[in-house]
Design a protein around this motif. Structure first.
Motif, PDB file in Angstrom:
ATOM      1  N   THR A 240       0.848  -1.189   0.000  1.00 40.86           N
ATOM      2  CA  THR A 240       0.000   0.000   0.000  1.00 40.86           C
ATOM      3  C   THR A 240       0.881   1.236   0.000  1.00 40.86           C
ATOM      4  O   THR A 240       1.973   1.244   0.593  1.00 40.86           O
ATOM      5  N   VAL A 241       0.388   2.268  -0.681  1.00 39.41           N
ATOM      6  CA  VAL A 241       1.033   3.576  -0.691  1.00 39.41           C
ATOM      7  C   VAL A 241      -0.004   4.587  -0.239  1.00 39.41           C
ATOM      8  O   VAL A 241      -1.144   4.571  -0.718  1.00 39.41           O
ATOM      9  N   VAL A 242       0.385   5.460   0.695  1.00 36.15           N
ATOM     10  CA  VAL A 242      -0.477   6.544   1.139  1.00 36.15           C
ATOM     11  C   VAL A 242       0.213   7.838   0.731  1.00 36.15           C
ATOM     12  O   VAL A 242       1.344   8.106   1.133  1.00 36.15           O
ATOM     13  N   ASP A 243      -0.470   8.630  -0.117  1.00 38.40           N
ATOM     14  CA  ASP A 243       0.094   9.882  -0.615  1.00 38.40           C
ATOM     15  C   ASP A 243      -1.031  10.887  -0.798  1.00 38.40           C
ATOM     16  O   ASP A 243      -2.049  10.577  -1.407  1.00 38.40           O
ATOM     17  N   ASP A 244      -0.830  12.074  -0.266  1.00 39.82           N
ATOM     18  CA  ASP A 244      -1.760  13.181  -0.473  1.00 39.82           C
ATOM     19  C   ASP A 244      -3.193  12.795  -0.080  1.00 39.82           C
ATOM     20  O   ASP A 244      -4.159  13.137  -0.771  1.00 39.82           O
TER      21      ASP A 244
ATOM     22  N   ALA B  20      -1.206  -2.816  -9.171  1.00 35.94           N
ATOM     23  CA  ALA B  20      -1.897  -2.116 -10.266  1.00 35.94           C
ATOM     24  C   ALA B  20      -2.243  -0.681  -9.850  1.00 35.94           C
ATOM     25  O   ALA B  20      -2.031   0.266 -10.616  1.00 35.94           O
ATOM     26  N   ALA B  21      -2.773  -0.519  -8.645  1.00 33.68           N
ATOM     27  CA  ALA B  21      -3.116   0.821  -8.153  1.00 33.68           C
ATOM     28  C   ALA B  21      -1.855   1.665  -7.968  1.00 33.68           C
ATOM     29  O   ALA B  21      -1.845   2.858  -8.287  1.00 33.68           O
ATOM     30  N   ILE B  22      -0.796   1.047  -7.463  1.00 35.92           N
ATOM     31  CA  ILE B  22       0.466   1.777  -7.257  1.00 35.92           C
ATOM     32  C   ILE B  22       1.045   2.197  -8.601  1.00 35.92           C
ATOM     33  O   ILE B  22       1.520   3.324  -8.754  1.00 35.92           O
ATOM     34  N   GLU B  23       0.966   1.326  -9.595  1.00 34.81           N
ATOM     35  CA  GLU B  23       1.473   1.670 -10.923  1.00 34.81           C
ATOM     36  C   GLU B  23       0.697   2.862 -11.506  1.00 34.81           C
ATOM     37  O   GLU B  23       1.286   3.781 -12.074  1.00 34.81           O
TER      38      GLU B  23
ATOM     39  N   HIS C  94       8.634  13.389   3.473  1.00 32.09           N
ATOM     40  CA  HIS C  94       9.184  12.240   4.189  1.00 32.09           C
ATOM     41  C   HIS C  94       8.541  10.984   3.617  1.00 32.09           C
ATOM     42  O   HIS C  94       7.316  10.845   3.621  1.00 32.09           O
ATOM     43  N   TYR C  95       9.373  10.111   3.103  1.00 37.88           N
ATOM     44  CA  TYR C  95       8.933   8.831   2.552  1.00 37.88           C
ATOM     45  C   TYR C  95       9.186   7.791   3.626  1.00 37.88           C
ATOM     46  O   TYR C  95      10.332   7.440   3.894  1.00 37.88           O
ATOM     47  N   ARG C  96       8.118   7.300   4.254  1.00 43.42           N
ATOM     48  CA  ARG C  96       8.229   6.335   5.351  1.00 43.42           C
ATOM     49  C   ARG C  96       8.005   4.932   4.792  1.00 43.42           C
ATOM     50  O   ARG C  96       6.889   4.591   4.417  1.00 43.42           O
ATOM     51  N   PHE C  97       9.081   4.161   4.739  1.00 42.53           N
ATOM     52  CA  PHE C  97       9.056   2.827   4.143  1.00 42.53           C
ATOM     53  C   PHE C  97       8.951   1.751   5.208  1.00 42.53           C
ATOM     54  O   PHE C  97       9.656   1.802   6.218  1.00 42.53           O
ATOM     55  N   THR C  98       8.083   0.767   4.969  1.00 43.31           N
ATOM     56  CA  THR C  98       8.052  -0.467   5.738  1.00 43.31           C
ATOM     57  C   THR C  98       8.408  -1.577   4.762  1.00 43.31           C
ATOM     58  O   THR C  98       7.765  -1.716   3.713  1.00 43.31           O
ATOM     59  N   LEU C  99       9.445  -2.347   5.095  1.00 46.71           N
ATOM     60  CA  LEU C  99       9.909  -3.417   4.217  1.00 46.71           C
ATOM     61  C   LEU C  99       9.439  -4.770   4.726  1.00 46.71           C
ATOM     62  O   LEU C  99       9.248  -4.968   5.932  1.00 46.71           O
ATOM     63  N   ARG C 100       9.251  -5.711   3.788  1.00 46.45           N
ATOM     64  CA  ARG C 100       8.957  -7.100   4.123  1.00 46.45           C
ATOM     65  C   ARG C 100       9.632  -7.961   3.068  1.00 46.45           C
ATOM     66  O   ARG C 100       9.413  -7.762   1.873  1.00 46.45           O
ATOM     67  N   ALA C 101      10.462  -8.877   3.511  1.00 44.09           N
ATOM     68  CA  ALA C 101      11.141  -9.825   2.613  1.00 44.09           C
ATOM     69  C   ALA C 101      11.879  -9.102   1.488  1.00 44.09           C
ATOM     70  O   ALA C 101      11.853  -9.531   0.339  1.00 44.09           O
ATOM     71  N   GLY C 102      12.515  -7.992   1.826  1.00 37.81           N
ATOM     72  CA  GLY C 102      13.346  -7.283   0.861  1.00 37.81           C
ATOM     73  C   GLY C 102      12.606  -6.384  -0.108  1.00 37.81           C
ATOM     74  O   GLY C 102      13.206  -5.855  -1.045  1.00 37.81           O
ATOM     75  N   LEU C 103      11.299  -6.213   0.090  1.00 33.24           N
ATOM     76  CA  LEU C 103      10.514  -5.335  -0.771  1.00 33.24           C
ATOM     77  C   LEU C 103       9.727  -4.339   0.085  1.00 33.24           C
ATOM     78  O   LEU C 103       9.589  -4.512   1.291  1.00 33.24           O
ATOM     79  N   VAL C 104       9.195  -3.307  -0.566  1.00 40.25           N
ATOM     80  CA  VAL C 104       8.405  -2.300   0.142  1.00 40.25           C
ATOM     81  C   VAL C 104       6.981  -2.825   0.314  1.00 40.25           C
ATOM     82  O   VAL C 104       6.289  -3.113  -0.662  1.00 40.25           O
ATOM     83  N   GLU C 105       6.562  -2.937   1.570  1.00 41.62           N
ATOM     84  CA  GLU C 105       5.218  -3.395   1.898  1.00 41.62           C
ATOM     85  C   GLU C 105       4.276  -2.203   2.069  1.00 41.62           C
ATOM     86  O   GLU C 105       3.093  -2.275   1.760  1.00 41.62           O
ATOM     87  N   ARG C 106       4.820  -1.090   2.586  1.00 40.55           N
ATOM     88  CA  ARG C 106       4.015   0.102   2.826  1.00 40.55           C
ATOM     89  C   ARG C 106       4.906   1.330   2.649  1.00 40.55           C
ATOM     90  O   ARG C 106       6.054   1.346   3.094  1.00 40.55           O
ATOM     91  N   LEU C 107       4.350   2.345   1.995  1.00 40.35           N
ATOM     92  CA  LEU C 107       5.035   3.618   1.826  1.00 40.35           C
ATOM     93  C   LEU C 107       4.037   4.713   2.153  1.00 40.35           C
ATOM     94  O   LEU C 107       2.946   4.763   1.570  1.00 40.35           O
ATOM     95  N   VAL C 108       4.408   5.564   3.105  1.00 38.68           N
ATOM     96  CA  VAL C 108       3.591   6.720   3.458  1.00 38.68           C
ATOM     97  C   VAL C 108       4.409   7.967   3.133  1.00 38.68           C
ATOM     98  O   VAL C 108       5.529   8.108   3.637  1.00 38.68           O
ATOM     99  N   ILE C 109       3.851   8.843   2.287  1.00 43.45           N
ATOM    100  CA  ILE C 109       4.535  10.068   1.889  1.00 43.45           C
ATOM    101  C   ILE C 109       3.798  11.225   2.515  1.00 43.45           C
ATOM    102  O   ILE C 109       2.590  11.384   2.319  1.00 43.45           O
ATOM    103  N   GLU C 110       4.538  12.043   3.277  1.00 40.48           N
ATOM    104  CA  GLU C 110       3.909  13.180   3.974  1.00 40.48           C
ATOM    105  C   GLU C 110       4.941  14.268   4.224  1.00 40.48           C
ATOM    106  O   GLU C 110       6.128  13.988   4.293  1.00 40.48           O
TER     107      GLU C 110
END
Length: 119
Positions: free
Chosen positions: A42-46, A54-57, A102-118
């Motif tokens: 999931t990405v949270v932005d604005d 698909a939604a992130i793309e 600020h790009y707040r990344f949560t990683l899982r198994a070497g990939l980004v699981e969650r990104l919050v931009i604020e």
């Protein structure tokens, strides 16, 4: 004792997956940027949440064309092995003209699981 306060790290000490995402996003390379995310990311932005690749793309494609701006990575912090904050300075033709995000990344198994931009 660990207080979970983010500690400053060298910009080049960010995990490869975060660097890959930031570099691809900066160069509007959506195909590469999306490879940084888990399938259920999931990405949270604005104020909007984008769930799944698909939604992130779609969000990445819109973000690449909505405004013209420059991006500079100015700070990197690590809370633990799975939580990082990358601060980027943007200047461009968006409302306000400059912002530090600020790009707040949560990683899982070497990939980004969650990104919050604020701000």
């Amino acid at each position: 004792m660990h207080d979970n306060q983010p500690r400053t790290i060298a910009l080049d000490a960010l995990p490869e997956v975060i660097t890959r995402y930031l570099t691809a996003h900066r160069s509007h390379d959506t195909a590469t940027a999306v490879t940084a995310f888990t399938g259920d990311a999931t990405v949270v932005d604005d104020g909007h949440t984008y769930a799944g690749t698909a939604a992130i793309e779609g969000w990445l494609d819109r973000a690449a064309t909505e405004f013209t701006y420059t991006v500079q990575l100015t700070d990197a912090r690590e809370t633990d092995a799975d939580h990082y904050i990358a601060t980027q300075h943007l200047e461009g033709d968006f409302p306000g003209g400059t912002v530090d995000l600020h790009y707040r990344f949560t990683l899982r198994a070497g990939l980004v699981e969650r990104l919050v931009i604020e701000p």
